[in-house]
Design an enzyme around this catalytic site. Structure first.
Site, mmCIF file in Angstrom:
data_model
loop_
_atom_site.group_PDB
_atom_site.id
_atom_site.type_symbol
_atom_site.label_atom_id
_atom_site.label_comp_id
_atom_site.label_asym_id
_atom_site.label_seq_id
_atom_site.Cartn_x
_atom_site.Cartn_y
_atom_site.Cartn_z
ATOM 1 N N SER A 79 -12.335 -8.960 12.783
ATOM 2 C CA SER A 79 -12.165 -7.618 12.220
ATOM 3 C C SER A 79 -13.483 -7.001 11.759
ATOM 4 O O SER A 79 -13.529 -5.812 11.466
ATOM 5 C CB SER A 79 -11.176 -7.645 11.047
ATOM 6 O OG SER A 79 -11.667 -8.423 9.980
ATOM 7 N N LYS A 127 -7.826 -3.839 2.358
ATOM 8 C CA LYS A 127 -9.245 -3.577 2.612
ATOM 9 C C LYS A 127 -9.664 -2.211 2.083
ATOM 10 O O LYS A 127 -10.694 -2.078 1.406
ATOM 11 C CB LYS A 127 -9.525 -3.668 4.109
ATOM 12 C CG LYS A 127 -9.424 -5.071 4.683
ATOM 13 C CD LYS A 127 -9.618 -5.062 6.193
ATOM 14 C CE LYS A 127 -9.562 -6.469 6.763
ATOM 15 N NZ LYS A 127 -9.706 -6.476 8.232
#
Length: 602
Positions: A455, A498
């Protein structure tokens, strides 16, 4: 040669292009949570009248149970992928009860004990211990004596005690598959009983025989074994033959909401859980808050959970924070739970705010970018997001890309794969005829544990391009996303955590109105952000950009396009730097090598 007027036109064109990218990829605040406004009429009128909430959300389960009930050949076993706790088993038992016959039939028999003589009589009285009316019975854990009963002897008197198997005779027995995996002999005996359609008595002590001869009991039983995929796979290894004969189905954990009928079915299922828990029906403003939390749990705005235990927990905790089940009570319950469970996340954020972990949220730096990570700590109930400082330095070399995490044995295989894909994209874009004359080193700064996943590959690629082009990156923007070899940005997990992790750091330092997060456009459906992030985006104090390719990320971070037919671009800058370095190296070579190089090119 480009004159001053042409330069102004090109600069104006680039600024306009960058502005278009800013606006076209920017996400509005309305898209940050599931759109529940269109279902307001359902929330105000939802009820359990004239509805079958179970059939609407668990059609596969009911179909499998009907098939099991009407099965006359083979081994009557259903393997059901589900959780093994009592809430699930009770729900499955209620579903199986639908297929039990209305006519009362007696199964088993009546043992008559006289001294050393034990005889079996036909079933005549349902109150007798070994006579059953069938029905549905379940247990999440069971021992041998509880399942099969036992033979007890008091001096010269023998007493037979029934087990769950006898009470379920003629009906359906639901067990957790881990019970049998932990006690293989239990399964072998149970299998034999079902195959032979009779129950044989055995001594509890293998060294001693039964004190009397006991006739076997006729047995008719349907069996359902529940467990997760790993447990069912282990059962397959334990008994391949029976696994091949068994029916299979799933207790569906979530519902895809595509229209009003789906939302109605989910609300009715939730209402049934409230009724089961002895709670009043939720008010209309309760549903949007629950849907936002539900989408966060499933990770998708259009997917809502069906887990009865999860739903009851939300309902019960909300009931503790208000006299009625309304939106305010659920908000208070969720905020209280988050506060209880956020100790570690708060301490990690304190480390950033005290500059013990260095994260920049203002200014520009060459070869440095804010990546986003999700931290999952063993024993901690919820993951949380935090920014990670990723840096890259380049220098003249032989084209080697050094993954410091991998070299230090702190990088996992998936992270290494993402690094190689990122490098392949860059080399393909540069269209080099020879080795890249630069070497690069990429690292997660102040990271002391294993890093895995791909990611961060988009952020790492942007840091590498910044270092090669010597172009600074905006530190007010954090980046998450993986890339493929064509530069397409792919979805990642943990997006809400996040974004919130970076937002809380920026908010604690004071929002500038220019901070935000770049993430994959394919992740937009996974957004279910907290209300403080939504409000900040609504007021223009924080921004979110959903992109589909690397080309869209770089102008947001650098203010310069990745490639352009006319005017400045990062790709041209890197190619020019490579050309200059190659020319410099050529001048420094001995004259015979320079002459040979000229001959090869000619």
């Amino acid at each position: 040669m480009i004159n001053r007027v042409d330069s102004c036109i090109i600069a104006l064109f680039l600024n306009q292009t960058n502005a278009n990218i800013l606006t076209s990829t920017q996400i509005t605040w309305q898209a940050l949570q599931p759109d529940s406004d269109r279902y307001q009429s359902i929330f105000s009128n939802v009820s359990l009248e004239d509805c079958d909430s179970l059939a609407a959300v668990q059609p596969r389960l009911l179909n499998a149970l009907a098939h099991l009930h009407h099965q006359t050949q083979g081994f009557p076993l259903l393997l059901l992928r589900s959780q093994e706790n009592s809430d699930y088993l009770a729900c499955i038992a209620d579903a199986a009860q639908r297929f039990q016959p209305e006519d009362v039939t007696l199964y088993g028999g009546d043992y008559h004990v006289m001294g050393d003589n034990v005889s079996l009589l036909p079933p005549a009285d349902s109150n007798r211990p070994f006579t059953s009316q069938g029905g549905v019975h379940f247990a999440d854990w069971i021992e041998t004596e509880q399942l099969f009963g036992c033979v007890r002897q008091f001096k010269d008197r023998v007493q037979l005690e029934p087990g769950l198997l006898h009470r379920a005779n003629g009906g359906t027995l639901i067990l957790a598959v881990n019970t049998l995996l932990a006690q293989p002999l239990l399964w072998l005996r149970l299998r034999k009983c079902i195959e032979q359609s009779r129950f044989d008595w055995y001594s509890q002590d293998e060294r001693q025989p039964l004190p009397v001869t006991i006739p076997p009991l006729p047995l008719e039983l349907r069996l359902i074994l529940c467990g997760d995929r790993d447990a069912l796979a282990a059962f397959q290894e334990m008994d391949v033959e029976i696994h091949e004969m068994a029916l299979y189905s799933e207790f569906e954990e979530s519902l895809q909401v595509q229209d009003e009928d789906d939302m109605t079915s989910w609300c009715q299922w939730t209402l049934a859980q409230a009724e089961e828990a002895g709670l009043s029906a939720p008010e209309a403003d309760f549903w949007p808050v629950l849907i936002t939390e539900a989408a966060r749990m499933t990770g998708d705005q259009d997917t809502l959970p069906l887990c009865p235990r999860w739903l009851r927990r939300q309902l019960q905790e909300a009931a503790l924070h208000g006299e009625t089940l309304n939106g305010e009570a659920l908000k208070d319950a969720l905020e209280a739970r988050q506060w209880r469970e956020s100790f570690l996340a708060d301490r990690m954020r304190d480390e950033i705010l005290l500059n013990q972990i260095m994260i920049e949220t203002e200014g520009e730096v060459v070869g440095q970018i804010n990546g986003l990570s999700v931290v999952e700590f063993p024993g901690h109930p919820r993951p949380w997001g935090e920014p990670s400082r990723i840096t890259c330095v380049v220098h003249p070399g032989d084209g080697e890309f050094t993954d410091v995490e991998r070299k230090a044995e702190l990088g996992g295989n998936i992270h290494a794969k993402g690094m190689m894909i990122m490098q392949a994209y860059l080399i393909g874009e540069l269209e080099l005829e020879q080795q890249l004359p630069f070497s690069a080193s990429l690292v997660f700064e102040q990271s002391y544990s294993e890093v895995d996943g791909d990611s961060a590959s988009l952020a790492e690629l942007c840091a590498l391009i910044s270092a090669l082009a010597n172009q600074p990156l905006n530190q007010q923007i954090a980046v998450t996303g993986s890339v493929d070899q064509f530069g397409n940005v792919q979805p990642v997990g943990g997006l809400n955590e996040k974004i919130e992790g970076f937002f809380h750091v920026c908010n604690s330092r004071e929002l500038t109105g220019k901070q935000g997060v770049i993430f994959p456009a394919s992740n937009a459906r996974h957004l279910s952000l907290s209300q403080d992030v939504v409000e900040a985006v609504k007021q223009g104090q924080f921004h979110l950009w959903a992109i589909e390719s690397v080309d869209e990320a770089l102008p947001l971070l650098t203010g310069i396009a990745w490639q352009s037919e006319s005017g400045e671009s990062l790709l041209n800058t890197i190619q020019e730097r490579i050309t200059q370095l190659n020319q410099q190296e050529a001048r420094l070579r001995p004259w015979p090598l320079r002459w040979l190089n000229w001959f090869n090119h000619s």
